[in-house]
Design a protein around this motif. Structure first.
Motif, PDB file in Angstrom:
ATOM      1  N   TYR A 259     -44.402   1.436  27.810  1.00  0.00           N
ATOM      2  CA  TYR A 259     -44.399   0.336  28.776  1.00  0.00           C
ATOM      3  C   TYR A 259     -42.985  -0.038  29.189  1.00  0.00           C
ATOM      4  CZ  TYR A 259     -44.947  -4.253  30.879  1.00  0.00           C
ATOM      5  OH  TYR A 259     -44.901  -5.325  31.746  1.00  0.00           O
ATOM      6  N   ASN A 260     -42.802  -0.228  30.486  1.00  0.00           N
ATOM      7  CA  ASN A 260     -41.563  -0.782  31.031  1.00  0.00           C
ATOM      8  C   ASN A 260     -41.896  -1.363  32.395  1.00  0.00           C
ATOM      9  OD1 ASN A 260     -38.932  -1.038  32.402  1.00  0.00           O
ATOM     10  ND2 ASN A 260     -38.155  -0.006  30.573  1.00  0.00           N
ATOM     11  N   LYS A 261     -41.662  -2.647  32.561  1.00  0.00           N
ATOM     12  CA  LYS A 261     -42.036  -3.295  33.821  1.00  0.00           C
ATOM     13  C   LYS A 261     -41.241  -2.753  35.003  1.00  0.00           C
ATOM     14  CE  LYS A 261     -38.961  -7.317  33.264  1.00  0.00           C
ATOM     15  NZ  LYS A 261     -38.915  -8.801  33.207  1.00  0.00           N
ATOM     16  N   GLU A 262     -40.133  -2.049  34.719  1.00  0.00           N
ATOM     17  CA  GLU A 262     -39.326  -1.437  35.781  1.00  0.00           C
ATOM     18  C   GLU A 262     -39.580   0.063  35.855  1.00  0.00           C
ATOM     19  OE1 GLU A 262     -37.677  -3.352  37.714  1.00  0.00           O
ATOM     20  OE2 GLU A 262     -37.905  -5.179  36.519  1.00  0.00           O
ATOM     21  N   ALA A 263     -40.751   0.498  35.448  1.00  0.00           N
ATOM     22  CA  ALA A 263     -41.043   1.926  35.360  1.00  0.00           C
ATOM     23  C   ALA A 263     -40.768   2.674  36.648  1.00  0.00           C
ATOM     24  CB  ALA A 263     -42.502   2.129  34.939  1.00  0.00           C
ATOM     25  N   SER A 264     -41.184   2.108  37.780  1.00  0.00           N
ATOM     26  CA  SER A 264     -41.023   2.817  39.046  1.00  0.00           C
ATOM     27  C   SER A 264     -39.563   2.961  39.437  1.00  0.00           C
ATOM     28  CB  SER A 264     -41.783   2.088  40.160  1.00  0.00           C
ATOM     29  OG  SER A 264     -41.254   0.785  40.358  1.00  0.00           O
ATOM     30  N   THR A 265     -38.712   2.110  38.888  1.00  0.00           N
ATOM     31  CA  THR A 265     -37.292   2.136  39.244  1.00  0.00           C
ATOM     32  C   THR A 265     -36.491   3.072  38.354  1.00  0.00           C
ATOM     33  OG1 THR A 265     -37.437  -0.161  40.002  1.00  0.00           O
ATOM     34  CG2 THR A 265     -35.224   0.705  39.538  1.00  0.00           C
ATOM     35  N   LYS A 428     -49.192  -9.111  49.927  1.00  0.00           N
ATOM     36  CA  LYS A 428     -48.541  -8.947  48.625  1.00  0.00           C
ATOM     37  C   LYS A 428     -48.513  -7.477  48.227  1.00  0.00           C
ATOM     38  CE  LYS A 428     -49.396 -13.586  46.812  1.00  0.00           C
ATOM     39  NZ  LYS A 428     -49.744 -14.383  45.615  1.00  0.00           N
ATOM     40  N   TYR A 429     -47.623  -7.177  47.309  1.00  0.00           N
ATOM     41  CA  TYR A 429     -47.511  -5.812  46.804  1.00  0.00           C
ATOM     42  C   TYR A 429     -47.320  -5.851  45.297  1.00  0.00           C
ATOM     43  CZ  TYR A 429     -42.475  -6.771  46.551  1.00  0.00           C
ATOM     44  OH  TYR A 429     -41.247  -7.312  46.254  1.00  0.00           O
ATOM     45  N   ASN A 430     -47.666  -4.735  44.656  1.00  0.00           N
ATOM     46  CA  ASN A 430     -47.471  -4.594  43.216  1.00  0.00           C
ATOM     47  C   ASN A 430     -46.078  -4.005  42.987  1.00  0.00           C
ATOM     48  OD1 ASN A 430     -47.449  -3.829  40.505  1.00  0.00           O
ATOM     49  ND2 ASN A 430     -49.608  -3.267  40.506  1.00  0.00           N
ATOM     50  N   PRO A 431     -45.185  -4.751  42.345  1.00  0.00           N
ATOM     51  CA  PRO A 431     -43.822  -4.244  42.140  1.00  0.00           C
ATOM     52  C   PRO A 431     -43.768  -3.025  41.224  1.00  0.00           C
ATOM     53  CG  PRO A 431     -44.166  -6.279  40.915  1.00  0.00           C
ATOM     54  CD  PRO A 431     -45.359  -6.105  41.798  1.00  0.00           C
ATOM     55  N   GLY A 432     -44.863  -2.754  40.517  1.00  0.00           N
ATOM     56  CA  GLY A 432     -44.900  -1.579  39.656  1.00  0.00           C
ATOM     57  C   GLY A 432     -45.283  -0.311  40.386  1.00  0.00           C
ATOM     58  N   THR A 433     -45.620  -0.423  41.673  1.00  0.00           N
ATOM     59  CA  THR A 433     -45.994   0.732  42.477  1.00  0.00           C
ATOM     60  C   THR A 433     -44.825   1.141  43.347  1.00  0.00           C
ATOM     61  OG1 THR A 433     -48.319   0.053  42.510  1.00  0.00           O
ATOM     62  CG2 THR A 433     -47.605   1.635  44.190  1.00  0.00           C
ATOM     63  N   SER A 434     -44.316   2.316  43.111  1.00  0.00           N
ATOM     64  CA  SER A 434     -43.122   2.778  43.802  1.00  0.00           C
ATOM     65  C   SER A 434     -43.304   2.791  45.317  1.00  0.00           C
ATOM     66  CB  SER A 434     -42.758   4.189  43.316  1.00  0.00           C
ATOM     67  OG  SER A 434     -41.632   4.681  43.992  1.00  0.00           O
ATOM     68  N   GLY A 435     -42.394   2.157  46.031  1.00  0.00           N
ATOM     69  CA  GLY A 435     -42.355   2.211  47.484  1.00  0.00           C
ATOM     70  C   GLY A 435     -43.213   1.196  48.205  1.00  0.00           C
ATOM     71  N   TRP A 436     -44.100   0.491  47.475  1.00  0.00           N
ATOM     72  CA  TRP A 436     -44.995  -0.444  48.161  1.00  0.00           C
ATOM     73  C   TRP A 436     -44.210  -1.600  48.782  1.00  0.00           C
ATOM     74  CZ3 TRP A 436     -50.174  -2.460  45.577  1.00  0.00           C
ATOM     75  CH2 TRP A 436     -50.978  -3.008  46.556  1.00  0.00           C
ATOM     76  N   ASP A 437     -43.182  -2.079  48.085  1.00  0.00           N
ATOM     77  CA  ASP A 437     -42.374  -3.164  48.637  1.00  0.00           C
ATOM     78  C   ASP A 437     -41.706  -2.752  49.941  1.00  0.00           C
ATOM     79  OD1 ASP A 437     -40.787  -1.326  47.310  1.00  0.00           O
ATOM     80  OD2 ASP A 437     -39.371  -2.815  46.539  1.00  0.00           O
ATOM     81  N   ALA A 438     -41.140  -1.536  49.968  1.00  0.00           N
ATOM     82  CA  ALA A 438     -40.474  -1.051  51.178  1.00  0.00           C
ATOM     83  C   ALA A 438     -41.472  -0.883  52.323  1.00  0.00           C
ATOM     84  CB  ALA A 438     -39.772   0.274  50.888  1.00  0.00           C
TER      85      ALA A 438
END
Length: 617
Positions: A259-265, A428-438
């Motif tokens: 587990y890491n809340k910054e996994a996508s980063t 809204k977006y899930n910050p754990g999903t890569s690229g969704w914020d962008a």
């Protein structure tokens, strides 16, 4: 001839290993995750994240191999009656239930499927997949309805005997399902969670603690893996179940999720250093790595193995803060011209560049049901009936002139209804999903630039990385949200489920135009009732699907993945099926010693296509 073909395929498979690196020995696989599972109770969950564990610890009656061919699993053979109603499964006698420590508990028997059905069909257990089960099994819906206790009542008003449900254990190793009507896709349903077994003595012993996600001892195991360690928001470890009836085909011995809340980063750099075996690769990283010979060899294209569809949903029952003006949003969402201004105004190509920078059109489609899901006489379902015209538009759903025309109409109509502008659109977006914020930022900028900030004000916010679906989509805490749905079986009906009465996707049954909703649900009901004529059934479902697209109740988007990925998994060894949970399983999956690059990926893909075609000859 079959023997010669088998030998040729074996030789081809051996040679194919050298196309992208030798298979690794003594395998272990490590990856990061940021979204925790909500439950280990596979009989109640309907969540993709939970399936990643359930699919690996519980076996099903049948499974699919790497070519999409159905194979025996807990059932060693089966037959269907001439009228298509009675399915008899002969179970193998060497499948066992074990604890997370691998200790023998009991053999898997036909009674375990009956027990699972009885649990699933009890309303108090709140199964998210009970409707899939009772949609096809005789007597199941009546029994389920008899378990519903009205608010304020002490008991259910009906008393239906479970013996009327079409699931029977003839003996320990003979299971019979009786269907309410012939169902040509029933076999494809059997890999879904609602058709999994459960050992009743253990279920009764655990009670409401069965499957609670606080440790590995709340379920028993009959699948390829055991959940050896489970520490929420720390790590979970799957180890090969040596007692599994087919353990010889489980090649990855240990799977460790960290587990890491910054996994996508952070996963890409950890992968590059060899600390993990898979990583999220967003468009920025992909472009950087592909420009460097050393890192270009570490990534490959994402393989489209599933048929998850993505679409933007308008929320018709908003439950968000007053600051975002939910009552004003209700008026806008219920105005067809407003919805169509967003539908035609959304430039999906620009939004898709985050996911697929090289060829975004390749993962776009205009329907809820993806292309190539099912066909009829060689014609793809998305080109049948009312869907044909929608599919033919390609990326032309983006139409600036139409978007502005509908904007003007919406302003006139909504002003008359007392709406105020700009319409606030909470997404809204899930910050754990890569690229969704962008992607959300691109959608915001593109739509506001076209339609004007005097008309709309898109407000982008991050939701929680853990429990996102519960906190956002299921609770209605959004105005416009990108949602997804994966098929449960091989029939267009499965793609109507997100919009059914009681849905927690866009809640259109609660807040959308009542007359139009009644018409839509009548169309779906009529399509479901057609069981003996596949052509008529597909035409009817196409008409229902087109109904909500043409009125822009949702905006189809396309596939959810594309671009590049980094992984030691050989993607052409995994189980392959466009429905159920096969694609989450690690049984049969092999790792490679060296990462597969783009050239090796396409070589292996071409070889897979050849091998698959040979099997059907």
């Amino acid at each position: 001839m079959k023997k010669l073909l088998s030998m040729a395929l074996c030789l081809t498979l051996v040679l194919s290993a050298f196309a992208f690196g030798a298979t690794a020995e003594g395998n272990s696989f490590r990856s990061l995750y940021s979204g925790e599972v909500t439950t280990l109770n596979y009989l109640t969950t309907a969540t993709t994240n939970d399936f990643s564990l359930s699919s690996n610890i519980i076996d099903t009656l049948v499974e699919y191999d790497e070519y999409g061919q159905v194979q025996p699993s807990l059932a060693k053979e089966w037959k269907v009656s001439d009228d298509g109603l009675v399915w008899t499964f002969n179970l193998r006698d060497n499948a066992t239930w074990v604890t997370y420590e691998g200790e023998y508990v009991a053999n898997v028997t036909a009674n375990d499927f009956v027990s699972a059905a009885k649990y699933l069909l009890n309303d108090k257990n709140a199964s998210g997949t009970a409707d899939v089960f009772y949609s096809v099994i005789a007597g199941a819906e009546d029994y389920y309805n008899s378990t519903i206790v009205p608010e304020g009542a002490d008991a259910a008003p009906m008393d239906v005997d479970f013996a009327t449900v079409g699931v029977k254990a003839v003996d320990d190793y003979t299971l019979v399902y009786t269907l309410s009507a012939p169902c040509p896709y029933f076999e494809s349903m059997l890999t879904y969670v609602c058709f999994m077994p459960v050992y009743e003595p253990f279920l009764l012993e655990k009670g409401d603690q069965f499957g609670v996600a606080n440790g590995p001892d709340t379920v028993l195991y009959c699948g390829a893996y055991l959940l050896k360690e489970f520490k929420p928001q720390e790590k979970r470890v799957l180890v090969k179940n040596a007692a599994n009836w087919d353990a010889d085909k489980v090649y990855i011995e240990t799977i460790e999720y960290i587990y890491n809340k910054e996994a996508s980063t952070i996963s890409a750099e950890m992968y590059r250093r060899g600390e993990i075996d898979s990583a999220s690769i967003d468009v920025t990283i992909a472009n950087e790595w592909l420009a460097n010979d050393e890192t270009a060899s570490l990534i490959r294209p994402v393989r489209q193995t599933g048929f998850y569809t993505y679409f933007y949903a308008f929320n018709f029952d908003p439950q968000f803060d007053a600051a975002y003006e939910p009552e004003n949003w209700k008026k806008a969402a219920n105005n067809e011209a407003f919805r169509k201004s967003i539908y035609y105004g959304l430039d999906r190509v620009k939004a898709m560049l985050i996911t697929e920078p090289d060829n975004p059109e390749s993962i776009m489609f205009n329907t809820v049901t993806p292309p190539d899901f099912v066909t009829l006489d060689g014609v793809d379902y998305t080109n049948i009936g009312s869907l044909a015209a929608i599919s033919s538009l390609g990326s032309a759903t983006f139409d600036e002139a139409k978007a502005l025309e509908y904007k003007a109409q919406a302003i006139e109509e909504l002003t008359a209804q007392g709406a105020t502008f700009p319409i606030k659109i909470l997404t809204k977006y899930n910050p754990g999903t890569s690229g969704w914020d962008a992607e959300c930022q691109i959608v915001e900028q593109q739509l506001e630039a076209l339609l004007g900030t005097d008309f709309i004000d898109i407000i982008v916010e991050a939701g929680p990385s853990t429990g996102f679906l519960t906190a956002v989509r299921r609770s209605g805490d959004y105005a416009l949200l990108k949602c997804n749905w994966g098929p449960d079986y091989a029939d267009p009906q499965t793609y109507t489920d997100p919009f059914d009465v009681g849905n927690n996707y866009n809640f259109m049954d609660k807040g959308a135009n009542p007359a139009e909703m009644a018409e839509y649900y009548d169309l779906v009901k009529a399509a479901k009732a057609i069981t003996g004529d596949t052509a008529a059934r597909y035409e009817a479902f196409a008409k229902a699907e087109a109904y909500i697209i043409e009125r822009a109740y949702i905006i189809p988007f396309g596939y959810g993945n594309g671009g590049y990925t980094a992984s030691r998994v050989n993607p052409f060894t995994t189980q392959y099926a466009p429905f159920g949970i096969s694609n989450y399983r690690y049984k049969g999956t092999k790792l490679v010693e060296e990462p597969m690059d783009t050239d090796a990926y396409f070589d292996a893909y071409d070889l897979w296509l050849e091998e698959r075609a040979a099997l059907s000859e």
